[in-house]
Write an enzyme that holds these catalytic residues in place. Structure first.
Site, short mmCIF file in Angstrom:
data_model
loop_
_atom_site.label_atom_id
_atom_site.label_comp_id
_atom_site.label_asym_id
_atom_site.label_seq_id
_atom_site.Cartn_x
_atom_site.Cartn_y
_atom_site.Cartn_z
CG HIS A 62 3.83 -10.94 2.99
ND1 HIS A 62 3.82 -10.31 4.22
CD2 HIS A 62 3.17 -10.12 2.14
CE1 HIS A 62 3.19 -9.14 4.10
NE2 HIS A 62 2.79 -9.00 2.84
N GLY A 69 -5.04 -5.38 -2.35
CA GLY A 69 -5.13 -4.19 -3.20
C GLY A 69 -6.26 -3.27 -2.79
CD GLU A 71 -2.48 0.17 -1.12
OE1 GLU A 71 -1.62 0.72 -1.82
OE2 GLU A 71 -2.21 -0.58 -0.18
CE1 TYR A 131 -0.36 -3.37 4.50
CE2 TYR A 131 -0.64 -1.02 4.20
CZ TYR A 131 -0.12 -2.22 3.77
OH TYR A 131 0.62 -2.25 2.62
NE ARG A 164 0.61 2.17 1.64
CZ ARG A 164 1.28 1.30 0.87
NH1 ARG A 164 0.64 0.65 -0.08
NH2 ARG A 164 2.56 1.08 1.06
CG HIS A 196 3.50 -2.85 5.15
ND1 HIS A 196 3.41 -3.14 3.81
CD2 HIS A 196 3.57 -1.48 5.23
CE1 HIS A 196 3.43 -2.01 3.11
NE2 HIS A 196 3.52 -0.99 3.95
CG HIS A 225 7.10 -4.75 2.03
ND1 HIS A 225 6.77 -5.87 1.28
CD2 HIS A 225 5.95 -4.40 2.69
CE1 HIS A 225 5.48 -6.15 1.48
NE2 HIS A 225 4.97 -5.29 2.33
NE ARG A 228 8.36 0.38 0.51
CZ ARG A 228 7.05 0.09 0.47
NH1 ARG A 228 6.54 -0.74 1.36
NH2 ARG A 228 6.27 0.61 -0.42
CG ASP A 286 3.29 -7.94 -1.19
OD1 ASP A 286 2.36 -8.32 -0.45
OD2 ASP A 286 3.53 -6.74 -1.40
ZN ZN Z 1 2.98 -5.06 2.79
#
Ligand code: ZN
Length: 390
Positions: A62, A69, A71, A131, A164, A196, A225, A228, A286
């Site tokens: 991954h 990025g 964001e 996404y 997101r 994700h 993730h 997390r 990641d």
């Molecule tokens: Zn992700």
């Protein structure tokens, strides 16, 4: 080119003991107690492996290889991966993905970047999509992306339970997974969906609902993730005990850990202590995602770029700090991703497999030598094959 590695302690990832390894071209040709090629054998390089451990080249499945990025505005778009980001970290196989930005980061760019990394000497596959739902593909269908584009092995990373995300529904996720499955079957690939997971309260519920109410099996999904936050960690652990695959993200910052993220080495230990089979677990970095850095007051001070270097770092910590056997911990970045993603000839030291190897110094498990497809990329911890623009 023929290469022989003499007298190395082989973890395949299971321990085989002291062996000689013969590499012919890009494949492992033989692994035996002693290999003695004829004295007049032409063009053979010898690596004295005595005192070192040989482990399979690492798989980082991954990575935002073409950059991610963005964001925090355009200037926070992250750079592409370069060859040595992988090789110096022992990574000989990467799986590339897009992320939040499915607009300015194109599928074409991702395919081209995968081909570039392959030209430079490592192995690379990719996910189609980003996404967003509906999934943006290259050929207008998930099935045909997987069937017709060599590098595409599945869909991802599709965001759920995240502010997101596209807020996908049950039907949308079920249809994506169904398409990935058929594309995979028709092409002999895994056809997985890399999910994700955000911090949203939904957690894994959508994925579990799809598995419960359709014919799609657990292994169609690779949620990432999972470490997390504490709730997701616990939910993921139970999901894995039910047969689900879970992926932990190794790149992190101190603030995330303070806020409840579980360090990967500890997450692995916790899962094993609670009878989750190690085969259900993978680590990924990641890499090339953006990571924030905060000051004492919690203000964002600067951004870092996640790196594949964290991948083996967490496996090393799992062994040295958590007391997990090397042959067990190694699986999460070698054999397991190779099996889950259907990567042919990857993830093991076995005759006929690709000659992807890492030689480790035994005490601190530091990376000494990295061989990708039979080519020495790193020697004594230094890159001997540079990235194209190094
Ligand atoms: Zn992700």
């Amino acid at each position: 080119m023929i290469t022989i590695i003499r007298g190395v302690d082989v973890y395949a990832p299971e321990r085989l003991g002291i062996k000689d390894i013969l590499i012919a071209g890009d494949r492992l040709a033989a692994i035996a107690d002693q290999i003695n090629p004829p004295a007049d054998f032409p063009a053979m390089q010898v690596i004295e492996g005595q005192g070192a451990l040989a482990v399979p080249g690492f798989i980082d499945s991954h990575v935002h290889i073409a950059g991610g990025g963005g964001e925090g505005g355009y200037k926070t778009r992250t750079p592409e991966m370069v060859l040595t980001d992988a090789t110096l970290a022992g990574v000989t196989t990467v799986v590339g993905t897009r992320g939040t930005d499915g607009m300015a980061r194109s599928m074409s760019a991702l395919v081209a970047k995968a081909k570039a990394l392959k030209e430079e000497g490592i192995s690379c596959w990719i996910y189609t999509g980003a996404y967003q739902v509906p999934v943006q593909t290259l050929t207008e269908r998930i099935e045909s992306d997987i069937m017709l584009i060599e590098e595409v092995i599945g869909v991802g990373e599709v965001a759920v339970s995240d502010h997101r995300s596209s807020q996908p529904t049950f039907n949308e996720i079920a249809k994506i997974a169904a398409a990935a499955r058929v594309g995979g079957m028709l092409s002999g690939k895994a056809g997985v969906v890399n999910i994700h997971l955000g911090d949203g309260k939904g957690g894994l519920s959508l994925i579990k609902e799809v598995i419960r109410n359709t014919e799609l099996p657990h292994k169609q999904f690779i949620p990432t993730h999972v470490n997390r936050n504490p709730d997701l960690m616990e939910e993921g652990l139970l999901f894995a005990r039910d047969g689900g695959l879970i992926d932990f993200t190794t790149s992190t910052v101190p603030q995330f850990l303070e806020e409840g993220e579980t360090k990967c080495s500890r997450a692995l230990k916790r899962c094993l202590d609670r009878d989750v089979a190690v085969e259900q677990i993978t680590f990924t970095s990641d890499g090339q995602g953006s990571l924030p850095s905060f000051d004492q007051e919690g203000e964002l001070t600067r951004l870092f770029v996640a790196n594949s270097g964290s991948l083996f770092g967490e496996v090393r910590d799992a062994v040295l700090d958590e007391g997990i056997a090397l042959e067990t911990a190694l699986k999460v970045i070698t054999q397991n991703p190779a099996v889950n993603l259907g990567l042919p000839r990857k993830g093991r030291i076995r005759t006929g497999y690709d000659a992807d190897l890492v030689l480790l110094d035994p005490d601190q498990l530091s990376i000494n030598t990295v061989i990708a497809m039979g080519q020495i990329m790193v020697r004594e911890g230094h890159a001997v094959v540079k990235a194209t623009f190094d």
